[in-house]
Design an enzyme around this catalytic site. Structure first.
Site, PDB file in Angstrom:
ATOM      1  N   LYS A 169      -2.414  -7.467   4.532  1.00 56.96           N
ATOM      2  CA  LYS A 169      -1.270  -8.215   4.011  1.00 56.96           C
ATOM      3  C   LYS A 169      -1.807  -9.507   3.423  1.00 56.96           C
ATOM      4  O   LYS A 169      -2.666 -10.161   4.047  1.00 56.96           O
ATOM      5  CB  LYS A 169      -0.289  -8.513   5.154  1.00 56.96           C
ATOM      6  CG  LYS A 169       0.433  -7.266   5.657  1.00 56.96           C
ATOM      7  CD  LYS A 169       1.417  -6.772   4.622  1.00 56.96           C
ATOM      8  CE  LYS A 169       2.287  -5.645   5.164  1.00 56.96           C
ATOM      9  NZ  LYS A 169       3.332  -5.249   4.215  1.00 56.96           N
ATOM     10  N   LYS A 267       8.907   5.301   0.379  1.00 58.02           N
ATOM     11  CA  LYS A 267       9.490   5.119   1.711  1.00 58.02           C
ATOM     12  C   LYS A 267      10.858   5.783   1.680  1.00 58.02           C
ATOM     13  O   LYS A 267      11.734   5.341   0.924  1.00 58.02           O
ATOM     14  CB  LYS A 267       9.671   3.639   2.040  1.00 58.02           C
ATOM     15  CG  LYS A 267       8.374   2.898   2.336  1.00 58.02           C
ATOM     16  CD  LYS A 267       8.648   1.458   2.708  1.00 58.02           C
ATOM     17  CE  LYS A 267       7.340   0.698   2.921  1.00 58.02           C
ATOM     18  NZ  LYS A 267       7.565  -0.749   3.063  1.00 58.02           N
TER      19      LYS A 267
HETATM   20  O1  OSB Z   1       5.485  -3.743   2.751  1.00 55.38           O
HETATM   21  O2  OSB Z   1       4.735  -1.897   3.443  1.00 55.38           O
HETATM   22  C1  OSB Z   1       5.387  -2.927   3.636  1.00 55.38           C
HETATM   23  C2  OSB Z   1       6.517  -3.002   7.273  1.00 55.38           C
HETATM   24  C3  OSB Z   1       7.817  -3.431   7.133  1.00 55.38           C
HETATM   25  C4  OSB Z   1       8.289  -3.739   5.896  1.00 55.38           C
HETATM   26  C5  OSB Z   1       7.461  -3.614   4.776  1.00 55.38           C
HETATM   27  C6  OSB Z   1       6.168  -3.153   4.903  1.00 55.38           C
HETATM   28  C7  OSB Z   1       5.682  -2.883   6.190  1.00 55.38           C
HETATM   29  C8  OSB Z   1       4.301  -2.481   6.449  1.00 55.38           C
HETATM   30  C9  OSB Z   1       4.004  -1.825   7.777  1.00 55.38           C
HETATM   31  O3  OSB Z   1       3.391  -2.705   5.689  1.00 55.38           O
HETATM   32  C10 OSB Z   1       3.385  -0.508   7.621  1.00 55.38           C
HETATM   33  C11 OSB Z   1       3.498   0.324   8.865  1.00 55.38           C
HETATM   34  O4  OSB Z   1       4.622   0.683   9.300  1.00 55.38           O
HETATM   35  O5  OSB Z   1       2.449   0.640   9.408  1.00 55.38           O
HETATM   36 MG    MG Z   2       4.552  -2.897   1.012  1.00 56.39          MG
END
Ligand code: OSB
Ligand code: MG
Length: 373
Positions: A169, A267
């Site tokens: 991140k 997603k």
């Molecule tokens: O941006 O992919 C994202 C989790 C919550 C909201 C947005 C994101 C994420 C993650 C977590 O990156 C990924 C996971 O669940 O392992």
């Molecule tokens: Mg993302």
């Protein structure tokens, strides 16, 4: 041929809220999360029960949806809209078409219907969706850390654990330096990518271009809009992937046509369900665009569904579907455990292939309501 699910007569719908602490806090551009307040949907029919998970987060910080909003729209708008209809996973989309947005809420309902219908037909969600494999390559997403040395330790631990790729991140102030340090410490073989969660503005494009030096697999959604991504994509050689911007097949088609991305993070919750997720997959396959399945800190319910989706042939990149213990010390289903080859097994049982443990669910439940439709 993709098998059609058997129809079940919906008797009533249960909206259940559970509270689960994370195994460790997760720090991103969206803030620090240390728990999930999850809305589960159970559809009770004449043939059994199906489960769906709403991936809306506690607060409206990823997209505009959030768990209490999803709960309220489900109770006050979506369920009343279905009253008197013979609801199935297949006709749900048409029944709910007049209701704008609220895709995560709609997706949870669709998932529970798919689960119960496929369960009674003895067909797994993976088979129904068109799975090409029973193992899915997965990666891990790592949050913003206190310092670079600690991050490198965490990356190394996860590589040793067997994850196929690492996603970092990034936020302004935690981007080029940690990426450079991880690349230097872990070598060129490591499949590394970053996710900006819209934290950057157009004025930071030049700074972000420095990421091009580190051989990243992709840069995920650094900006908010398609136009900025399209101009950024023209200046860097690293592939751009979109997450937040992809709300539907049409949104994905537009993003690709504009050159705003060359990889799509799918997603199911963000796009309104597994059926729309499959349409995006099919469109991307036709255009030879690689896709992968993003994560939303799902419980075992959502994780099972995501594994079924990620088993489709176009999911050629490792997905954000880590093992259960990465998220929760104790989940509500049997935990998913990483295989030594960096894969997770796709559930093969009927429906989503897992059921929540009733005692564990009772333990973490904060409210339950039941509605007849
Ligand atoms: O941006 O992919 C994202 C989790 C919550 C909201 C947005 C994101 C994420 C993650 C977590 O990156 C990924 C996971 O669940 O392992
Ligand atoms: Mg993302």
């Amino acid at each position: 041929m993709r098998p059609a699910p058997v129809q079940s007569i919906v008797m009533d719908i249960e909206l259940r809220r559970i509270h689960l602490p994370f195994a460790a806090p997760f720090h991103t551009a969206l803030g620090v999360q240390d728990n999930r307040d999850v809305l589960l949907v159970a559809v009770h029919t004449d043939t059994g029960t199906g489960w769906g998970e709403c991936v809306a987060m506690n607060e409206p910080i990823y997209t505009s949806e959030y768990v209490s909003g999803a709960h309220s729209v489900m109770r006050d708008v979506l369920l009343p809209q279905l009253t008197g209809s013979a609801v199935t996973a297949t006709n749900l989309g048409r029944l709910l078409e007049p209701i704008q947005g609220h895709r995560m809420a709609k997706a949870a309902l669709e998932m529970a219907l798919l689960d119960v219908e496929l369960r009674s037909s003895g067909v797994s969600l993976a088979t129904f969706l068109g799975a090409a494999t029973d193992r899915v390559a997965v990666g891990v997403a790592l949050g913003v850390d206190r310092d670079v040395a600690r991050l490198i330790d965490t990356v190394r631990r996860n590589i040793d654990r067997g994850y196929r790729r690492i996603k970092l991140k990034i936020v302004p102030g935690w981007d080029v330096e940690p990426v450079a340090a991880v690349r230097r410490a872990c070598g060129d073989e490591l499949v590394l990518q970053v996710d900006g969660n819209k934290a950057y503005g157009p004025s930071e494009m030049a700074r972000l271009s420095a990421l091009d030096a580190f051989g990243l697999a992709m840069i995920e959604q650094p900006f908010g809009d398609l136009a900025t991504h399209a101009s950024f994509a023209r200046t860097v050689k690293t592939p751009i992937c979109l997450d937040e911007s992809i709300s539907s097949t049409e949104a994905a088609r537009l993003a690709l046509t504009l050159g705003a991305c060359s990889i799509v993070n799918i997603k199911p919750g963000r796009v309104g369900g597994y059926l729309e997720a499959r349409r995006i997959h099919d469109m991307c396959v036709a255009r030879e665009v690689p896709v992968w399945c993003g994560g939303m800190f799902e419980t075992g319910i959502g994780r099972a569904g995501n594994l079924a989706l990620a088993a489709l042939p176009g999911f050629t990149l490792p997905s954000d579907i880590s093992e259960s213990s990465r998220y929760y010390d104790e989940d509500i289903t049997e935990p998913f455990v990483l295989e030594s080859d960096g894969t997770l097994q796709v559930p093969s049982g009927p429906g989503i292939g897992v059921v929540p443990d009733p005692d564990r669910v009772a333990e973490v439940t904060t409210s339950v309501e039941r509605f007849s439709i």
